[in-house]
Design a protein around this motif. Structure first.
Motif, PDB file in Angstrom:
ATOM      1  N   VAL A 215       0.896  -1.346   0.299  1.00 28.45           N
ATOM      2  CA  VAL A 215       0.174  -0.411  -0.076  1.00 28.45           C
ATOM      3  C   VAL A 215       1.012   0.909  -0.061  1.00 28.45           C
ATOM      4  N   HIS A 216       0.275   2.374  -0.803  1.00 28.34           N
ATOM      5  CA  HIS A 216       1.223   3.634  -0.699  1.00 28.34           C
ATOM      6  C   HIS A 216       1.157   4.313   0.399  1.00 28.34           C
ATOM      7  N   GLU A 217       2.722   4.501   0.287  1.00 29.23           N
ATOM      8  CA  GLU A 217       2.725   5.146   2.001  1.00 29.23           C
ATOM      9  C   GLU A 217       1.944   6.285   2.383  1.00 29.23           C
ATOM     10  N   ASN A 218       1.523   7.408   1.393  1.00 34.34           N
ATOM     11  CA  ASN A 218       0.541   8.103   1.696  1.00 34.34           C
ATOM     12  C   ASN A 218      -1.225   7.902   1.945  1.00 34.34           C
ATOM     13  N   VAL A 219      -1.181   6.562   1.990  1.00 33.77           N
ATOM     14  CA  VAL A 219      -3.107   5.893   2.557  1.00 33.77           C
ATOM     15  C   VAL A 219      -2.377   6.099   3.558  1.00 33.77           C
ATOM     16  N   THR A 220      -3.797   6.605   4.810  1.00 31.92           N
ATOM     17  CA  THR A 220      -3.942   6.665   5.688  1.00 31.92           C
ATOM     18  C   THR A 220      -5.291   6.269   6.221  1.00 31.92           C
ATOM     19  N   PHE A 221      -4.923   5.347   6.813  1.00 31.17           N
ATOM     20  CA  PHE A 221      -6.321   5.016   7.612  1.00 31.17           C
ATOM     21  C   PHE A 221      -7.955   5.991   8.368  1.00 31.17           C
ATOM     22  N   GLU A 222      -7.367   7.069   8.264  1.00 30.11           N
ATOM     23  CA  GLU A 222      -8.180   7.682   8.645  1.00 30.11           C
ATOM     24  C   GLU A 222      -8.691   8.925   7.332  1.00 30.11           C
ATOM     25  N   ARG A 223      -7.928   8.888   5.959  1.00 33.69           N
ATOM     26  CA  ARG A 223      -8.431   9.638   5.897  1.00 33.69           C
ATOM     27  C   ARG A 223      -9.056   9.261   4.189  1.00 33.69           C
ATOM     28  N   ASP A 224      -8.525   8.061   3.926  1.00 34.65           N
ATOM     29  CA  ASP A 224      -8.799   6.977   3.034  1.00 34.65           C
ATOM     30  C   ASP A 224      -9.638   6.274   3.563  1.00 34.65           C
ATOM     31  N   LEU A 225      -9.466   5.145   4.381  1.00 29.66           N
ATOM     32  CA  LEU A 225     -10.170   3.946   4.986  1.00 29.66           C
ATOM     33  C   LEU A 225     -11.685   3.744   5.385  1.00 29.66           C
ATOM     34  N   LEU A 226     -11.048   4.089   6.991  1.00 31.30           N
ATOM     35  CA  LEU A 226     -11.847   4.070   7.696  1.00 31.30           C
ATOM     36  C   LEU A 226     -11.031   4.453   9.542  1.00 31.30           C
ATOM     37  N   TYR A 227     -12.198   4.863  10.007  1.00 27.27           N
ATOM     38  CA  TYR A 227     -11.800   5.533  11.878  1.00 27.27           C
ATOM     39  C   TYR A 227     -12.435   4.765  12.612  1.00 27.27           C
ATOM     40  N   PHE A 228     -12.380   4.882  13.980  1.00 25.73           N
ATOM     41  CA  PHE A 228     -13.344   4.826  14.596  1.00 25.73           C
ATOM     42  C   PHE A 228     -14.054   6.206  15.768  1.00 25.73           C
TER      43      PHE A 228
END
Length: 489
Positions: free
Chosen positions: A155-168
């Motif tokens: 996965v690209h290092e710029n991908v974040t859980f909070e901005r791009d995938l999911l968070y809680f």
């Protein structure tokens, strides 16, 4: 002379006795056990010696500078804090915290798929809030296994859980993010009250370091409940294999719950502590308090909404705000099938049986020709995919929709028009977009690693009863599918 000898023995014994007494006080605090006369505790029959002993070593307790008087008074302060917060006794399960300035940092570099990570994050979000803390997790490039990504790439290092995938978030306050990879863990202006590290592993010694950290954090929050901001926040860093501490904390939580409910003092049978223990969802138990909720990143929700509108328009030009778009969902997972045979011949029999009485059973419930059946699969072989779509399209009432293709096409459009960064085109984003779309499906069929029924005709129901749709609040909840840590799509 004899008097001097006795005095010397007394002075040697005093520090040891004080520390042992202090340790009993901390144990009582962590269990919310009322202190009796002369520092004795109410009678509790612990089911495990590991629960009865909190592993708080005397030297660690002494370093914290905790007085026995403060520890004892914190016992009663814990319950009264929860009661004072709303002006009445607490009815729900949530533990009240004066603040959430404490921090937990997970530094495990062990990799797995998105479902496995989602379970871990939800569990730690609940545990973090129970400990009055926000939790920082590693980034997707560290935590997500490449073999489940597009072309097996990292996965690209710029991908974040909070901005791009999911968070809680706090389930009572959606604006409060309680777990993500962007949680601020910088040292506060007044510093940390205490910092400690748990190096977790499979050995008993390393398991004990986790227990020590958990109970040390809990005892610190009891002091915060009594004194509020006067007690500076803690920072707890956890290193090592996540598989080691997952099972360990599940065991500790269950034993804490049992020990609080197995008492001679009937006043403790409704112990606030046992009600407040966080839900640890990895194995799907029904008990435990839910503190946190999953939220997909805005980027994921935007793409899912666009794909849904395109499908609505294709299947009858439905107005997106007034008419219900009815569809089913079939998930065929083949990349790591261990016990299931989903070859085309077998899938042909499965589809024929499952949809043999489809419209007869659903007459008057949106059953029509070209009923959309959305397909999500990790299969890369195009010959197999086309064969599967042909089997579905051969049924007089079904039309196969290659959902992977539709989502990929939309993400590529967003990238070409500058709406999304190039690194959004990865299998984890595609997977989460499809999970959002799945939530509104009328029925959900599966052929995966270990769950592969020959026929599911009873499950192809199209009605508006959302109460039967367990997938409509995906957490995820399919335990069978996610037993393996390296699981995805």
């Amino acid at each position: 002379m004899a008097r001097k000898i006795l005095l010397g023995i007394f002075l040697l014994f005093l520090p040891w006795a004080f520390l042992k007494s202090l340790q009993r006080q901390i144990i009582a605090v962590a269990h919310h056990v009322p202190m009796g006369i002369n520092g004795t505790t109410s009678t509790i029959h612990y089911r495990s010696k590991e629960v009865a002993h909190l592993h708080l070593q005397s030297d660690n307790v002494a370093k914290q500078g905790t007085s026995s008087a403060a520890a004892a008074s914190a016992v009663n302060a814990t319950k009264t804090f929860d009661q004072k917060k709303n002006g009445e006794p607490m009815d729900n399960c949530r533990r009240a915290c004066p603040h959430y300035n404490n921090r937990i940092i997970l530094q495990s570099r062990q990799q797995a798929g998105m479902n496995d990570r989602t379970y871990i994050m939800l569990a730690w979000a609940n545990l973090g809030m129970f400990l009055c803390a926000h939790v920082k997790v590693p980034t997707p490039s560290v935590w997500l296994v490449p073999k489940h990504n597009t072309n097996g790439s990292k996965v690209h290092e710029n991908v974040t859980f909070e901005r791009d995938l999911l968070y809680f978030v706090n389930s009572n306050n959606s604006n409060e993010i309680v777990l993500s990879d962007l949680i601020d863990v910088r040292e506060p202006k007044k510093g940390w009250g205490v910092e400690f590290v748990s190096n977790v592993g499979r050995s008993k010694a390393k398991q004990k370091t986790f227990d020590d950290g958990f109970f040390r954090a809990y005892a610190h929050t009891v002091q915060q409940q009594e004194k509020g901001l006067n007690v500076k926040p803690f920072q707890w860093t956890i290193k090592g294999s996540h598989n080691s501490f997952l099972g360990r904390i599940h065991r500790v939580i269950n034993e804490l719950r049992e020990s609080n409910m197995t008492v001679d003092d009937t006043a403790l049978l409704t112990s606030i502590t046992s009600k407040q223990l966080p839900k640890w969802t990895r194995w799907g138990e029904d008990t435990g308090c839910v503190y946190a909720s999953r939220v997909e990143a805005k980027s994921i929700l935007t793409t899912a909404n666009r794909v849904m509108n395109q499908l609505r328009h294709h299947f009858g030009g439905l107005e997106e705000t007034t008419e219900r778009f009815v569809y089913g969902y079939l998930h065929v997972r083949r990349g790591d099938s261990h016990h299931c045979d989903s070859n085309l011949a077998q899938m042909g029999k499965y589809i024929e049986c499952t949809f043999s009485t489809f419209c007869q059973n659903n007459e008057g419930h949106d059953c029509k020709k070209d009923f959309p059946l959305l397909i999500g699969s990790d299969e890369q072989n195009e010959t197999y995919r086309q064969g599967l779509f042909s089997l579905i399209n051969s049924h007089p009432n079904l039309q196969a929709v290659n959902l992977d293709k539709e989502v990929t096409k939309e993400i590529k459009r967003e990238i070409s028009e500058g709406e999304s960064p190039p690194y959004k085109l990865n299998n984890f984003c595609i997977y989460l977009v499809e999970k959002v779309i799945l939530q509104d499906a009328a029925f959900y069929l599966q052929q995966n690693r270990q769950y592969c029924p020959d026929c599911e005709s009873d499950n192809v129901v199209i009605d508006q009863d959302k109460s039967r749709r367990w997938w409509s609040s995906w957490l995820p909840m399919n335990i069978i599918e996610n037993e393996d840590e390296n699981s995805e799509h």
